[in-house]
Scaffold this motif. Structure first.
Motif, PDB file in Angstrom:
ATOM      1  N   PRO A 271       2.388  -2.056  -2.682  1.00  0.00           N
ATOM      2  CA  PRO A 271       1.882  -2.842  -3.812  1.00  0.00           C
ATOM      3  C   PRO A 271       1.443  -1.983  -4.994  1.00  0.00           C
ATOM      4  CG  PRO A 271       0.253  -2.773  -2.052  1.00  0.00           C
ATOM      5  CD  PRO A 271       1.502  -2.152  -1.509  1.00  0.00           C
ATOM      6  N   TYR A 272       1.313  -0.685  -4.784  1.00  0.00           N
ATOM      7  CA  TYR A 272       0.925   0.203  -5.887  1.00  0.00           C
ATOM      8  C   TYR A 272       2.137   0.625  -6.733  1.00  0.00           C
ATOM      9  CZ  TYR A 272      -3.671   0.683  -3.706  1.00  0.00           C
ATOM     10  OH  TYR A 272      -4.925   0.427  -3.193  1.00  0.00           O
ATOM     11  N   LEU A 273       3.342   0.268  -6.291  1.00  0.00           N
ATOM     12  CA  LEU A 273       4.529   0.645  -7.045  1.00  0.00           C
ATOM     13  C   LEU A 273       4.585  -0.142  -8.358  1.00  0.00           C
ATOM     14  CD1 LEU A 273       8.019   1.407  -5.741  1.00  0.00           C
ATOM     15  CD2 LEU A 273       7.840  -0.286  -7.555  1.00  0.00           C
ATOM     16  N   SER A 274       4.890   0.543  -9.430  1.00  0.00           N
ATOM     17  CA  SER A 274       5.079  -0.082 -10.742  1.00  0.00           C
ATOM     18  C   SER A 274       6.527   0.133 -11.170  1.00  0.00           C
ATOM     19  CB  SER A 274       4.131   0.529 -11.786  1.00  0.00           C
ATOM     20  OG  SER A 274       4.533   0.176 -13.096  1.00  0.00           O
ATOM     21  N   ASP A 425      11.671 -11.557  -0.306  1.00  0.00           N
ATOM     22  CA  ASP A 425      11.220 -10.339  -0.987  1.00  0.00           C
ATOM     23  C   ASP A 425       9.701 -10.268  -1.090  1.00  0.00           C
ATOM     24  OD1 ASP A 425      13.825  -9.512  -1.312  1.00  0.00           O
ATOM     25  OD2 ASP A 425      14.000 -10.215  -3.379  1.00  0.00           O
ATOM     26  N   HIS A 426       9.061 -11.395  -1.396  1.00  0.00           N
ATOM     27  CA  HIS A 426       7.601 -11.361  -1.582  1.00  0.00           C
ATOM     28  C   HIS A 426       6.866 -11.056  -0.278  1.00  0.00           C
ATOM     29  CE1 HIS A 426       8.056 -15.606  -0.205  1.00  0.00           C
ATOM     30  NE2 HIS A 426       6.892 -15.369   0.371  1.00  0.00           N
ATOM     31  N   ALA A 427       7.514 -11.361   0.860  1.00  0.00           N
ATOM     32  CA  ALA A 427       6.868 -11.157   2.154  1.00  0.00           C
ATOM     33  C   ALA A 427       6.933  -9.713   2.624  1.00  0.00           C
ATOM     34  CB  ALA A 427       7.506 -12.068   3.202  1.00  0.00           C
ATOM     35  N   MET A 428       7.618  -8.844   1.878  1.00  0.00           N
ATOM     36  CA  MET A 428       7.789  -7.463   2.304  1.00  0.00           C
ATOM     37  C   MET A 428       6.634  -6.551   1.877  1.00  0.00           C
ATOM     38  SD  MET A 428      10.490  -7.708   4.037  1.00  0.00           S
ATOM     39  CE  MET A 428      10.919  -5.992   4.356  1.00  0.00           C
ATOM     40  N   LEU A 429       5.756  -7.032   1.003  1.00  0.00           N
ATOM     41  CA  LEU A 429       4.618  -6.202   0.590  1.00  0.00           C
ATOM     42  C   LEU A 429       3.682  -5.934   1.768  1.00  0.00           C
ATOM     43  CD1 LEU A 429       3.240  -7.346  -2.895  1.00  0.00           C
ATOM     44  CD2 LEU A 429       4.345  -5.187  -2.309  1.00  0.00           C
ATOM     45  N   LYS A 430       3.261  -4.691   1.874  1.00  0.00           N
ATOM     46  CA  LYS A 430       2.270  -4.326   2.881  1.00  0.00           C
ATOM     47  C   LYS A 430       0.867  -4.379   2.262  1.00  0.00           C
ATOM     48  CE  LYS A 430       5.350  -1.096   5.321  1.00  0.00           C
ATOM     49  NZ  LYS A 430       5.567   0.337   5.682  1.00  0.00           N
ATOM     50  N   PRO A 431      -0.162  -4.533   3.071  1.00  0.00           N
ATOM     51  CA  PRO A 431      -1.516  -4.461   2.530  1.00  0.00           C
ATOM     52  C   PRO A 431      -1.762  -3.113   1.853  1.00  0.00           C
ATOM     53  CG  PRO A 431      -1.544  -5.360   4.751  1.00  0.00           C
ATOM     54  CD  PRO A 431      -0.147  -4.867   4.510  1.00  0.00           C
ATOM     55  N   CYS A 435      -1.002   1.642   2.370  1.00  0.00           N
ATOM     56  CA  CYS A 435      -0.091   2.326   1.443  1.00  0.00           C
ATOM     57  C   CYS A 435      -0.822   3.372   0.607  1.00  0.00           C
ATOM     58  CB  CYS A 435       0.580   1.302   0.506  1.00  0.00           C
ATOM     59  SG  CYS A 435       1.532   0.053   1.377  1.00  0.00           S
ATOM     60  N   ASP A 436      -0.066   4.325   0.130  1.00  0.00           N
ATOM     61  CA  ASP A 436      -0.614   5.368  -0.736  1.00  0.00           C
ATOM     62  C   ASP A 436      -0.553   4.917  -2.189  1.00  0.00           C
ATOM     63  OD1 ASP A 436      -0.989   7.087   1.426  1.00  0.00           O
ATOM     64  OD2 ASP A 436       1.070   7.871   1.266  1.00  0.00           O
ATOM     65  N   LYS A 437      -1.624   5.229  -2.930  1.00  0.00           N
ATOM     66  CA  LYS A 437      -1.602   4.967  -4.361  1.00  0.00           C
ATOM     67  C   LYS A 437      -0.578   5.891  -5.024  1.00  0.00           C
ATOM     68  CE  LYS A 437      -6.322   3.269  -4.993  1.00  0.00           C
ATOM     69  NZ  LYS A 437      -7.606   3.457  -5.730  1.00  0.00           N
ATOM     70  N   ILE A 438       0.000   5.417  -6.108  1.00  0.00           N
ATOM     71  CA  ILE A 438       0.987   6.214  -6.842  1.00  0.00           C
ATOM     72  C   ILE A 438       0.398   6.560  -8.206  1.00  0.00           C
ATOM     73  CG2 ILE A 438       3.333   6.285  -7.778  1.00  0.00           C
ATOM     74  CD1 ILE A 438       4.109   4.129  -5.752  1.00  0.00           C
ATOM     75  N   ASP A 439       0.282   7.837  -8.468  1.00  0.00           N
ATOM     76  CA  ASP A 439      -0.243   8.282  -9.762  1.00  0.00           C
ATOM     77  C   ASP A 439       0.924   8.568 -10.699  1.00  0.00           C
ATOM     78  OD1 ASP A 439      -2.986   8.192  -9.046  1.00  0.00           O
ATOM     79  OD2 ASP A 439      -2.776  10.096  -7.988  1.00  0.00           O
ATOM     80  N   TYR A 440       1.093   7.714 -11.667  1.00  0.00           N
ATOM     81  CA  TYR A 440       2.183   7.889 -12.623  1.00  0.00           C
ATOM     82  C   TYR A 440       1.721   8.725 -13.809  1.00  0.00           C
ATOM     83  CZ  TYR A 440       4.684   4.231 -10.081  1.00  0.00           C
ATOM     84  OH  TYR A 440       5.319   3.502  -9.103  1.00  0.00           O
ATOM     85  N   TYR A 486      -3.941  -6.875  -1.578  1.00  0.00           N
ATOM     86  CA  TYR A 486      -2.793  -6.142  -2.141  1.00  0.00           C
ATOM     87  C   TYR A 486      -3.116  -5.387  -3.433  1.00  0.00           C
ATOM     88  CZ  TYR A 486      -0.228  -9.275   1.020  1.00  0.00           C
ATOM     89  OH  TYR A 486       0.227  -9.971   2.121  1.00  0.00           O
ATOM     90  N   ALA A 487      -4.404  -5.255  -3.753  1.00  0.00           N
ATOM     91  CA  ALA A 487      -4.818  -4.600  -5.001  1.00  0.00           C
ATOM     92  C   ALA A 487      -4.185  -5.297  -6.211  1.00  0.00           C
ATOM     93  CB  ALA A 487      -4.470  -3.110  -4.997  1.00  0.00           C
ATOM     94  N   GLU A 488      -3.984  -6.585  -6.111  1.00  0.00           N
ATOM     95  CA  GLU A 488      -3.338  -7.460  -7.106  1.00  0.00           C
ATOM     96  C   GLU A 488      -2.149  -6.791  -7.781  1.00  0.00           C
ATOM     97  OE1 GLU A 488      -1.632  -9.835  -8.343  1.00  0.00           O
ATOM     98  OE2 GLU A 488      -3.376 -11.116  -8.105  1.00  0.00           O
ATOM     99  N   PRO A 489      -0.984  -6.874  -7.138  1.00  0.00           N
ATOM    100  CA  PRO A 489       0.201  -6.162  -7.641  1.00  0.00           C
ATOM    101  C   PRO A 489       0.771  -6.724  -8.940  1.00  0.00           C
ATOM    102  CG  PRO A 489       0.795  -7.591  -5.801  1.00  0.00           C
ATOM    103  CD  PRO A 489      -0.701  -7.615  -5.891  1.00  0.00           C
ATOM    104  N   ALA A 490       0.337  -7.922  -9.357  1.00  0.00           N
ATOM    105  CA  ALA A 490       0.883  -8.507 -10.589  1.00  0.00           C
ATOM    106  C   ALA A 490       0.666  -7.597 -11.788  1.00  0.00           C
ATOM    107  CB  ALA A 490       0.254  -9.873 -10.853  1.00  0.00           C
ATOM    108  N   GLN A 491      -0.443  -6.854 -11.780  1.00  0.00           N
ATOM    109  CA  GLN A 491      -0.729  -5.958 -12.912  1.00  0.00           C
ATOM    110  C   GLN A 491       0.218  -4.760 -12.943  1.00  0.00           C
ATOM    111  OE1 GLN A 491      -4.794  -4.373 -12.440  1.00  0.00           O
ATOM    112  NE2 GLN A 491      -4.634  -4.790 -10.253  1.00  0.00           N
ATOM    113  N   ARG A 492       0.995  -4.581 -11.864  1.00  0.00           N
ATOM    114  CA  ARG A 492       1.969  -3.478 -11.816  1.00  0.00           C
ATOM    115  C   ARG A 492       3.417  -3.966 -11.806  1.00  0.00           C
ATOM    116  NH1 ARG A 492      -2.471  -2.023  -9.081  1.00  0.00           N
ATOM    117  NH2 ARG A 492      -1.792  -3.108  -7.177  1.00  0.00           N
TER     118      ARG A 492
END
Length: 549
Positions: A271-274, A425-431, A435-440, A486-492
């Motif tokens: 969920p941290y993927l942007s 597709d939406h069901a594939m997100l892990k909590p 997952c590891d945060k991604i620093d872009y 999911y750390a609210e993935p909509a923002q990413r």
């Protein structure tokens, strides 16, 4: 009860993309040949035809050759023929290996294809349609369905001049009822009326879930010394991690412009993927950077892509109408192409409707579409590529790619195996906790950019005082469920900065929707893990205004 003006047509087509316009042209051509008068209407939510069209695009002319054989003489904007195909495996942020053509599926080969702006192709198709007597209404959104006695009778266009609370303003103008003997839905990927039709008529009960990607595209004006008109570059691998699938592209178009982009499958798990930031990062790879450095970015856009293929196709006919093109998911992901397949599906729809209208007692359900579809090259092409996406999902990028190369190059899609991906597709997100945060990296303003400056280049505009077109089934879910789990993935996952998490003076988290930024990509409707967001059409003419995409 709002009194609405009613207009009657023989056929209403929803969406002036390649599928809808091909359907309208074919209908008008056949009516002309039979010396019959046919009232055909095409409604388009964009401010003009082509304003919402976003596609790579390397264009295969197979369907165009059938529809308008003299397209070259008629001045179609299809002029930049592919001269060179390059395919790379990106190992990391600095290295890439050229893959020999013998080691890639033949569906990736583009000899005889053209680099085009599909927005401009659709503008040209609209001209051909109007010359044949088709009425095209840009700036009118198809807001809702007219269904009577379990049969589609047409659509209602969206009201204009309504404030954010749903109250009429001084400029209020109610939408019209556009009624037709048959209605063709060609809204593109994840069409909001198509979504309703699939549910209401259970069109997908025999299909696997549809699968999607999000595609990014930028146009750059580059140094003429770096320009290689007709060169097509595709790549896979970095910056995407092993369990995130997709691919990059760069096309050298005309006028010293290159098109650069990235497609990311929306079945990713972190969920941290942007996706937007993955695309910005991608451009720093030397293979892209050496072309783009010192150049000017002139356009940006993003759009979801229906890529489930053959196994995910719904039934495309129902009482009163048909579902065609990317609204049904006819894109051939093995070729990374969906324009020629969309056009063919629209042409098949026209053939069915013409036959039905010739009957003294036409049937409401155009069941003959299924027969015409199965007898067409469109069916054959999608069937041959049926395992392409599922094989990659199940076997991974390397093994899946090897299987697809063997299947396509040696057996032409005839290997006796069937792979199906039955996960949404939406069901594939892990909590987020797994997952590891991604620093872009921060954008440098030269090769990589932020979301808001990118949205500016898309010419996106919505009337701010109108009802929000991003509907939440439960306003509490973004904070109580999605943020917590999911750390609210909509923002990413949103490529336009529509969704934000803010904190008020009391320290409470708030979910903010900046609907005026929306580029109509539909990713939120697809990827929200709680399936709490529904995208509906905003006021007509709202959204991006792509000039050359």
């Amino acid at each position: 009860m709002v009194e609405r003006e009613t207009m009657e047509f023989d056929v209403v087509v929803v969406g002036a993309g390649p599928a809808g316009l091909s359907c309208a042209i074919r209908l008008a051509q056949q009516a002309q040949q039979q010396e019959k008068e046919l009232m055909i209407c095409v409604v388009e939510k964009g401010s003009e035809v082509g304003a919402h069209i976003l596609s790579g695009a390397v264009f295969e002319t197979k369907a165009l050759d059938e529809l308008l054989p003299d397209w070259k003489d008629k001045g179609a904007p299809v002029t930049t023929e592919v001269t060179t195909d390059e395919i790379y495996l990106f190992k990391d942020q600095a290295n890439a290996t050229s893959i020999p053509h013998i080691a890639v599926p033949k569906t990736f080969k583009n000899h005889g294809n053209y680099i085009v702006s599909m927005g401009n192709v659709c503008r040209w198709l609209a001209e051909q349609a109007e010359q044949l007597g088709v009425e095209i209404f840009p700036g009118f959104s198809a807001h809702s369905l007219i269904i009577e006695d379990d049969e589609v009778k047409g659509i209602v266009t969206g009201d204009m001049g309504v404030d954010k609370d749903g109250q009429p303003k001084d400029s209020y103008m109610p939408g019209m009822e556009l009624r037709a003997k048959y209605t063709v839905f060609a809204e593109g990927c994840r069409g909001h009326l198509g979504k309703q039709l699939i549910k209401q008529f259970e069109l997908d009960k025999d299909a696997t879930p549809q699968h999607y990607g999000i595609g990014f595209k930028e146009i750059w004006q580059i140094d003429p010394s770096k320009h290689k008109e007709g060169t097509v570059v595709h790549g896979t691998g970095w910056p995407l991690e092993k369990d995130t699938h997709g691919g990059s592209f760069m096309y050298h178009a005309e006028n010293n412009q290159v098109v650069v982009g990235l497609i990311i499958d929306l079945n990713y798990s972190n969920p941290y993927l942007s996706p937007f930031d993955e695309f910005q990062r991608m451009k720093h790879h030397p293979l892209f950077a050496q072309v783009l450095e010192g150049s000017e970015r002139v356009s940006y856009g993003a759009r979801a892509i229906a890529k489930g293929g053959f196994h995910s196709l719904p039934k495309m006919h129902f009482p009163g109408g048909l579902l065609v093109g990317c609204d049904a998911g006819t894109l051939n992901f093995a070729k990374i192409k969906g324009n020629h397949t969309a056009m063919k599906s629209g042409m098949l729809a026209a053939d069915c409707i013409i036959e039905a209208l010739a009957d003294e007692q036409p049937k409401a359900d155009l069941a003959s579409f299924a027969e015409k579809f199965k007898a067409s090259w469109l069916y054959e092409e999608l069937y041959q590529s049926r395992n392409f996406g599922p094989a990659i999902h199940k076997l991974g990028r390397i093994l899946g790619g090897a299987y697809n190369t063997l299947d396509q190059n040696i057996f032409s899609g005839a290997l006796p195996f069937t792979f199906k991906d039955t996960h949404h597709d939406h069901a594939m997100l892990k909590p987020a906790s797994e997952c590891d945060k991604i620093d872009y990296p921060k954008p440098d303003g030269k090769l990589s950019f932020d979301k808001l400056s990118s949205v500016f280049l898309s010419n996106t505009n919505h009337e701010e005082s109108q009802p929000c077109h991003l509907k939440l089934a439960d306003a509490s879910i973004p904070i109580s469920v999605n943020l917590e789990k999911y750390a609210e993935p909509a923002q990413r996952y949103c490529p336009a900065g529509v969704y934000e998490i803010n904190e008020n003076d009391a320290g409470e988290k708030q979910f903010v929707i900046n609907a005026q930024n929306c580029v109509h990509c539909k990713t939120c409707d697809i990827k929200d893990p709680s399936q709490n967001i529904t995208w509906v059409t905003p006021e007509g003419a709202g959204g991006p205004n792509y000039p050359n995409m």
